[in-house]
Design an enzyme around this catalytic site. Structure first.
Site, mmCIF file in Angstrom:
data_model
loop_
_atom_site.group_PDB
_atom_site.id
_atom_site.type_symbol
_atom_site.label_atom_id
_atom_site.label_comp_id
_atom_site.label_asym_id
_atom_site.label_seq_id
_atom_site.Cartn_x
_atom_site.Cartn_y
_atom_site.Cartn_z
ATOM 1 N N ALA A 210 1.028 -1.137 -0.023
ATOM 2 C CA ALA A 210 -0.043 0.118 0.130
ATOM 3 C C ALA A 210 0.863 1.262 0.206
ATOM 4 O O ALA A 210 2.069 1.075 -0.213
ATOM 5 C CB ALA A 210 -0.706 -0.118 1.224
ATOM 6 N N ASN A 211 0.366 2.466 0.278
ATOM 7 C CA ASN A 211 0.943 3.637 0.363
ATOM 8 C C ASN A 211 0.395 4.470 1.112
ATOM 9 O O ASN A 211 -0.777 4.322 1.747
ATOM 10 C CB ASN A 211 1.372 4.214 -1.068
#
Ligand code: CTP
Length: 400
Positions: A210-211
């Site tokens: 994810a980020n």
């Protein structure tokens, strides 16, 4: 066209006086309005004033039926397109969440099968009370929608906090959004397709790539586009914020799902690809949790590149959106990287932001450059909603 019909239920709170204005403004917007007043509401605003404004369509007692053979509380909501409760008091919300029906207002709400919009108005302590919190969570789960309450000064001296009822225009805008009544605005008739938030790329049932994207900038753009009268589709990765009223939200997890949702939402007049799409996904998603093997060596994670959604939209021709806008998150050589990214992806405009600055990713502010054929503009740091509104006014000018 038949006018849309609102059934307004006035609760017994100090904000009841604002419902006189609400009735008038609803009629100005072309709605037909009928009113039910609770017993308590009649202490705050007189039935005569309400009845005069509502052209006689006022009902107030469960047993005072307009026509002998008619079941009043069932008929009332059946005839409406939407039921609005304003002010929705703590007491009315408690009754609704428990399904009580001991007066015309609560019985009408229980017999109702139309969308319900609550405009809560109460003392901030009542709004924050655990009992009210439970009731509003239950009501939201039951599909009831809310507008407000707002923060600010209360009727009681020296009281501030969240509890002030939304203004009549805000309530009516929420009604129009729920009923899909298009707003008039400079982007009326245009379809704006927006991607927002991160994507989550599963590695195994408990882990994902994810980020830090919060989705705030994309959601702010959706809000600005909706306010400009556009039909808005927001394809969003997992975020913690609610979609603006009236915006069509399509929730996705992965880049491939996002691409599919974008394809399904096309055609669009304007595409704004704001999502921080994960560049890579795990080549093989394990269907069981990956365990350490005891050797002390980390497991290899093989990655595959995700499809580029912006490039797909910008390079498609069936038909291509008239304006395709990309975002570029950069930590180095902002202008150079963003300029070449715009050409590589084939988008018309690129909004470049320097994410090396603390607090941009996930924060409330953004300092961006707008890059297009006509040149590069540096915009000063501003709130994400302000950036969204400035971008929207550039878009509106572009289409004029
Ligand atoms: N984008 C996209 N699909 C991807 C990757 C990016 O649609 N798979 C879009 C983003 O929504 C954004 C733009 O492309 O509008 C640029 O995203 P960014 O992450 O800055 O670019 P990348 O393509 O990842 O380029 P690089 O990794 O080289 O910085």
């Amino acid at each position: 066209m038949n006018p849309k019909k609102i059934l307004l239920i006035i609760g017994g709170g100090i904000a009841a006086y604002k419902t006189l204005e609400l009735i008038r403004r609803a009629q100005d917007r072309g709605f037909e309005i009928s009113v039910v007043m609770t017993g308590a509401a009649q202490h705050f605003v007189t039935p005569l004033s309400v009845s005069t404004l509502a052209k006689g369509r006022l009902y107030s007692d469960l047993f005072d039926r307009q026509e002998d053979m008619d079941v009043g509380h069932i008929r009332l909501s059946r005839q409406a397109d939407i039921v609005v409760v304003a002010p929705a008091t703590a007491d009315l919300m408690a009754k609704m969440s428990h399904g009580l029906a001991d007066d015309l207002a609560s019985a009408t709400l229980l017999a109702n099968d139309k969308p319900v919009l609550l405009a809560p108005g109460m003392n901030p302590n009542m709004w924050e009370h655990p009992a009210t919190r439970r009731n509003r969570a239950q009501l939201a789960e039951d599909g009831v929608q809310f507008v407000g309450p707002m923060a600010g000064e209360m009727a009681e001296a020296n009281e501030a906090g969240t509890g002030r009822m939304a203004e009549p225009d805000e309530i009516l805008e929420a009604v129009q959004a729920i009923l899909g009544v298009p707003k008039a605005g400079p982007l009326s008739g245009k379809h704006v397709l927006i991607t927002a938030g991160p994507t989550h790329e599963p590695i195994d049932p408990v882990r994902y790539i994810a980020n830090r994207s919060s989705g705030k900038q994309g959601y702010a753009i959706a809000r600005a586009a909706q306010a400009a009268g556009a039909k808005v589709t927001l394809v969003s990765g997992p975020v913690d914020i609610a979609a603006p009223d009236g915006v069509k939200l399509v929730s996705v997890q992965t880049a491939r799902q996002m691409k599919q949702a974008v394809i399904e939402a096309l055609p669009a007049d304007i595409a704004i690809m704001c999502a921080a799409v994960a560049d890579w996904r795990a080549t093989h998603e394990a269907d069981r949790k990956q365990k350490k093997d005891g050797s002390g060596k980390p497991a290899a994670l093989e990655l595959t590149e995700n499809p580029d959604i912006l490039a797909y939209v910008a390079q498609q021709s069936d038909p291509r959106p008239a304006l395709v806008i990309g975002f570029a998150a950069e930590t180095d050589n902002l202008i150079d990287n963003a300029t070449s990214k715009r050409l590589r992806k084939g988008c018309d405009w690129l909004v470049a932001n320097d994410v090396s600055q603390e607090g941009v990713m996930g924060g409330d502010h953004n300092a961006v450059h707008l890059i297009r054929d006509s040149g590069i503009e540096a915009w000063p740091q501003a709130g994400k909603q302000a950036v969204a509104e400035r971008l929207m006014s550039e878009i509106i000018q572009h289409f004029q």
